[in-house]
Design a protein around this motif. Structure first.
Motif, PDB file in Angstrom:
ATOM      1  N   THR A  91      62.853  29.845  67.560  1.00  0.00           N
ATOM      2  CA  THR A  91      63.537  30.261  66.189  1.00  0.00           C
ATOM      3  C   THR A  91      64.221  29.064  65.668  1.00  0.00           C
ATOM      4  OG1 THR A  91      65.616  30.775  67.410  1.00  0.00           O
ATOM      5  CG2 THR A  91      64.048  32.495  67.222  1.00  0.00           C
ATOM      6  N   VAL A  92      64.787  29.239  64.361  1.00  0.00           N
ATOM      7  CA  VAL A  92      65.891  28.262  63.656  1.00  0.00           C
ATOM      8  C   VAL A  92      66.967  27.568  64.787  1.00  0.00           C
ATOM      9  CG1 VAL A  92      67.229  27.554  61.886  1.00  0.00           C
ATOM     10  CG2 VAL A  92      64.791  28.706  61.614  1.00  0.00           C
ATOM     11  N   PHE A  93      67.467  28.841  65.031  1.00  0.00           N
ATOM     12  CA  PHE A  93      68.621  28.204  65.993  1.00  0.00           C
ATOM     13  C   PHE A  93      68.188  27.549  67.282  1.00  0.00           C
ATOM     14  CE2 PHE A  93      71.403  32.058  64.508  1.00  0.00           C
ATOM     15  CZ  PHE A  93      72.584  31.081  63.889  1.00  0.00           C
ATOM     16  N   GLU A  94      67.173  28.034  67.873  1.00  0.00           N
ATOM     17  CA  GLU A  94      66.706  27.256  69.101  1.00  0.00           C
ATOM     18  C   GLU A  94      66.056  25.797  68.646  1.00  0.00           C
ATOM     19  OE1 GLU A  94      65.256  31.197  71.548  1.00  0.00           O
ATOM     20  OE2 GLU A  94      63.799  30.189  70.101  1.00  0.00           O
ATOM     21  N   ASN A  95      65.531  25.651  67.626  1.00  0.00           N
ATOM     22  CA  ASN A  95      64.911  24.425  67.186  1.00  0.00           C
ATOM     23  C   ASN A  95      66.248  23.337  67.065  1.00  0.00           C
ATOM     24  OD1 ASN A  95      61.997  23.692  66.201  1.00  0.00           O
ATOM     25  ND2 ASN A  95      62.181  25.770  65.889  1.00  0.00           N
ATOM     26  N   ILE A  96      67.235  23.933  66.482  1.00  0.00           N
ATOM     27  CA  ILE A  96      68.364  23.001  66.403  1.00  0.00           C
ATOM     28  C   ILE A  96      69.142  22.768  67.679  1.00  0.00           C
ATOM     29  CG2 ILE A  96      70.555  22.810  64.919  1.00  0.00           C
ATOM     30  CD1 ILE A  96      69.295  24.793  62.892  1.00  0.00           C
ATOM     31  N   MET A  97      69.271  23.821  68.343  1.00  0.00           N
ATOM     32  CA  MET A  97      70.045  23.653  69.536  1.00  0.00           C
ATOM     33  C   MET A  97      69.348  22.822  70.881  1.00  0.00           C
ATOM     34  SD  MET A  97      71.536  27.431  69.591  1.00  0.00           S
ATOM     35  CE  MET A  97      71.948  27.447  71.618  1.00  0.00           C
ATOM     36  N   LEU A  98      68.163  22.564  70.750  1.00  0.00           N
ATOM     37  CA  LEU A  98      67.132  22.311  71.753  1.00  0.00           C
ATOM     38  C   LEU A  98      67.827  20.849  72.425  1.00  0.00           C
ATOM     39  CD1 LEU A  98      64.929  22.750  73.734  1.00  0.00           C
ATOM     40  CD2 LEU A  98      63.468  21.605  72.003  1.00  0.00           C
ATOM     41  N   GLN A 112      75.419  26.314  69.628  1.00  0.00           N
ATOM     42  CA  GLN A 112      75.165  27.514  68.686  1.00  0.00           C
ATOM     43  C   GLN A 112      76.288  27.429  67.643  1.00  0.00           C
ATOM     44  OE1 GLN A 112      74.978  31.619  70.291  1.00  0.00           O
ATOM     45  NE2 GLN A 112      73.320  31.796  68.848  1.00  0.00           N
ATOM     46  N   ASP A 113      77.425  27.216  68.000  1.00  0.00           N
ATOM     47  CA  ASP A 113      78.448  27.045  67.051  1.00  0.00           C
ATOM     48  C   ASP A 113      78.251  25.925  65.848  1.00  0.00           C
ATOM     49  OD1 ASP A 113      79.868  28.890  68.030  1.00  0.00           O
ATOM     50  OD2 ASP A 113      81.409  27.859  69.010  1.00  0.00           O
ATOM     51  N   GLU A 114      77.594  24.652  66.486  1.00  0.00           N
ATOM     52  CA  GLU A 114      77.381  23.681  65.541  1.00  0.00           C
ATOM     53  C   GLU A 114      76.022  24.017  64.774  1.00  0.00           C
ATOM     54  OE1 GLU A 114      77.528  18.828  65.151  1.00  0.00           O
ATOM     55  OE2 GLU A 114      76.776  19.939  67.102  1.00  0.00           O
ATOM     56  N   ALA A 115      75.115  24.650  65.253  1.00  0.00           N
ATOM     57  CA  ALA A 115      74.097  25.089  64.728  1.00  0.00           C
ATOM     58  C   ALA A 115      74.228  26.121  63.398  1.00  0.00           C
ATOM     59  CB  ALA A 115      72.817  25.722  65.459  1.00  0.00           C
ATOM     60  N   LYS A 116      75.428  27.001  63.667  1.00  0.00           N
ATOM     61  CA  LYS A 116      75.787  27.883  62.666  1.00  0.00           C
ATOM     62  C   LYS A 116      76.420  27.169  61.573  1.00  0.00           C
ATOM     63  CE  LYS A 116      76.354  31.954  65.391  1.00  0.00           C
ATOM     64  NZ  LYS A 116      77.149  33.097  66.268  1.00  0.00           N
ATOM     65  N   THR A 117      77.190  26.459  61.807  1.00  0.00           N
ATOM     66  CA  THR A 117      77.920  25.483  60.671  1.00  0.00           C
ATOM     67  C   THR A 117      77.108  24.602  60.054  1.00  0.00           C
ATOM     68  OG1 THR A 117      79.783  25.234  62.291  1.00  0.00           O
ATOM     69  CG2 THR A 117      79.676  23.741  60.349  1.00  0.00           C
ATOM     70  N   LEU A 118      75.840  24.015  60.578  1.00  0.00           N
ATOM     71  CA  LEU A 118      74.964  23.147  59.701  1.00  0.00           C
ATOM     72  C   LEU A 118      74.233  24.189  58.889  1.00  0.00           C
ATOM     73  CD1 LEU A 118      73.990  20.825  62.651  1.00  0.00           C
ATOM     74  CD2 LEU A 118      74.978  20.168  60.536  1.00  0.00           C
ATOM     75  N   LEU A 119      73.552  25.241  59.591  1.00  0.00           N
ATOM     76  CA  LEU A 119      73.105  26.058  58.525  1.00  0.00           C
ATOM     77  C   LEU A 119      73.670  26.759  57.507  1.00  0.00           C
ATOM     78  CD1 LEU A 119      70.752  28.018  61.327  1.00  0.00           C
ATOM     79  CD2 LEU A 119      70.021  26.501  59.948  1.00  0.00           C
ATOM     80  N   ASN A 120      75.045  27.202  57.902  1.00  0.00           N
ATOM     81  CA  ASN A 120      75.717  27.253  56.424  1.00  0.00           C
ATOM     82  C   ASN A 120      75.949  26.343  55.448  1.00  0.00           C
ATOM     83  OD1 ASN A 120      77.824  29.484  55.499  1.00  0.00           O
ATOM     84  ND2 ASN A 120      79.152  27.830  55.726  1.00  0.00           N
ATOM     85  N   ASN A 121      76.359  25.186  55.990  1.00  0.00           N
ATOM     86  CA  ASN A 121      76.337  23.964  54.942  1.00  0.00           C
ATOM     87  C   ASN A 121      75.177  23.897  54.115  1.00  0.00           C
ATOM     88  OD1 ASN A 121      78.973  23.640  56.042  1.00  0.00           O
ATOM     89  ND2 ASN A 121      78.420  21.942  56.987  1.00  0.00           N
ATOM     90  N   LEU A 122      73.816  24.249  54.646  1.00  0.00           N
ATOM     91  CA  LEU A 122      72.779  23.724  54.035  1.00  0.00           C
ATOM     92  C   LEU A 122      72.016  25.134  53.391  1.00  0.00           C
ATOM     93  CD1 LEU A 122      71.045  21.697  56.891  1.00  0.00           C
ATOM     94  CD2 LEU A 122      71.849  20.809  54.607  1.00  0.00           C
ATOM     95  N   GLY A 123      72.806  26.233  53.337  1.00  0.00           N
ATOM     96  CA  GLY A 123      72.529  27.663  52.656  1.00  0.00           C
ATOM     97  C   GLY A 123      71.479  28.114  53.417  1.00  0.00           C
ATOM     98  N   LEU A 124      71.420  28.117  54.641  1.00  0.00           N
ATOM     99  CA  LEU A 124      70.516  28.727  55.393  1.00  0.00           C
ATOM    100  C   LEU A 124      71.226  29.594  56.414  1.00  0.00           C
ATOM    101  CD1 LEU A 124      68.016  25.814  56.135  1.00  0.00           C
ATOM    102  CD2 LEU A 124      67.736  27.774  54.693  1.00  0.00           C
ATOM    103  N   ASP A 125      72.251  30.100  56.366  1.00  0.00           N
ATOM    104  CA  ASP A 125      73.254  31.011  57.068  1.00  0.00           C
ATOM    105  C   ASP A 125      72.551  31.957  57.635  1.00  0.00           C
ATOM    106  OD1 ASP A 125      74.267  31.135  54.321  1.00  0.00           O
ATOM    107  OD2 ASP A 125      75.143  33.072  55.149  1.00  0.00           O
ATOM    108  N   ASP A 126      71.610  32.677  56.956  1.00  0.00           N
ATOM    109  CA  ASP A 126      70.845  33.994  57.227  1.00  0.00           C
ATOM    110  C   ASP A 126      69.605  33.715  58.008  1.00  0.00           C
ATOM    111  OD1 ASP A 126      69.748  32.897  54.874  1.00  0.00           O
ATOM    112  OD2 ASP A 126      69.482  35.154  54.154  1.00  0.00           O
TER     113      ASP A 126
END
Length: 216
Positions: A91-98, A112-126
């Motif tokens: 998944t997107v989360f797993e790609n970023i967290m690996l 996971q917390d950092e991945a959520k922050t990065l996705l939110n900053n990049l407009g991909l929070d969902d």
């Protein structure tokens, strides 16, 4: 500051890079431009340690380092690849967290917390639970950017970041790169798009074909 001095790289008898010198100042953007096949991506891959230079010197803040053998516990150079290189089965989360969990030894919760922050900053929070095949090209690119940023690189490199994007998405990439500059990120962008290069760059390095007619 990144400095590359007298870089040489050949493939067989063909010389691709011959005594190339590059300087990228802190918080600045260098665009590397030139025709396809002239060595732009080879230069980036040497800087990132994905290709081994035949000779030359690499320095970060005046200290020599070997990109191909640098300590992977500290990410020096991050790369956003032209084809994104996302793992299709993750998944997107797993790609970023690996990489943060395997290389930086972050806990799963921290990653996971950092991945959520990065996705939110990049407009991909969902988009965190989606797989790469469920994303558009522009979304895949932003995920690839988030994955690179999760390693906290000192310098971020891009290989043709606008090559597969329409004009509207190209402007979005431009905004992202300039926003990262405001945040203090030093960046190196390989592109064939001179207009795009001029819009984002503090400096432009042009790479051209070498005359290999005297090579056997």
């Amino acid at each position: 500051m990144l400095e590359v001095k007298n870089l040489k790289k050949s493939f067989g008898s063909r010389v691709i890079l011959d005594d190339v010198n590059v300087t990228v100042k802190d918080r600045e953007i260098l665009s590397i431009v030139g025709p396809s096949g002239a060595g732009k991506t080879t230069l980036l891959r040497c800087i990132a340690g994905l290709e081994t230079a035949d000779s030359g010197e690499f320095l970060i803040d005046g200290v020599a380092f070997d990109p191909a053998a640098s300590d992977t516990s500290e990410s020096v150079i991050g790369v956003v690849f032209q084809d994104f290189n996302l793992f299709p089965h993750l998944t997107v989360f797993e790609n970023i967290m690996l990489a943060p969990t395997m290389v930086l030894k972050n806990t799963k919760s921290e990653a996971q917390d950092e991945a959520k922050t990065l996705l939110n900053n990049l407009g991909l929070d969902d988009k965190g639970e989606l797989y790469p095949h469920q994303l558009s090209g522009g979304q895949k690119q932003r995920v690839a950017l988030a994955r690179a940023l999760a390693m906290h690189p000192k310098i971020l490199c891009y290989d043709e970041p606008t090559s597969a994007l329409d004009p509207n998405l190209r402007r979005e990439v431009e905004k992202l790169i300039l926003k990262l500059k405001q945040d203090g990120m030093t960046q190196l962008v390989v592109t064939h798009d001179m207009e795009f290069a001029k819009m984002i760059a503090d400096d432009i390095l042009e790479v051209n074909y070498l005359d290999n007619s005297n090579q056997k």
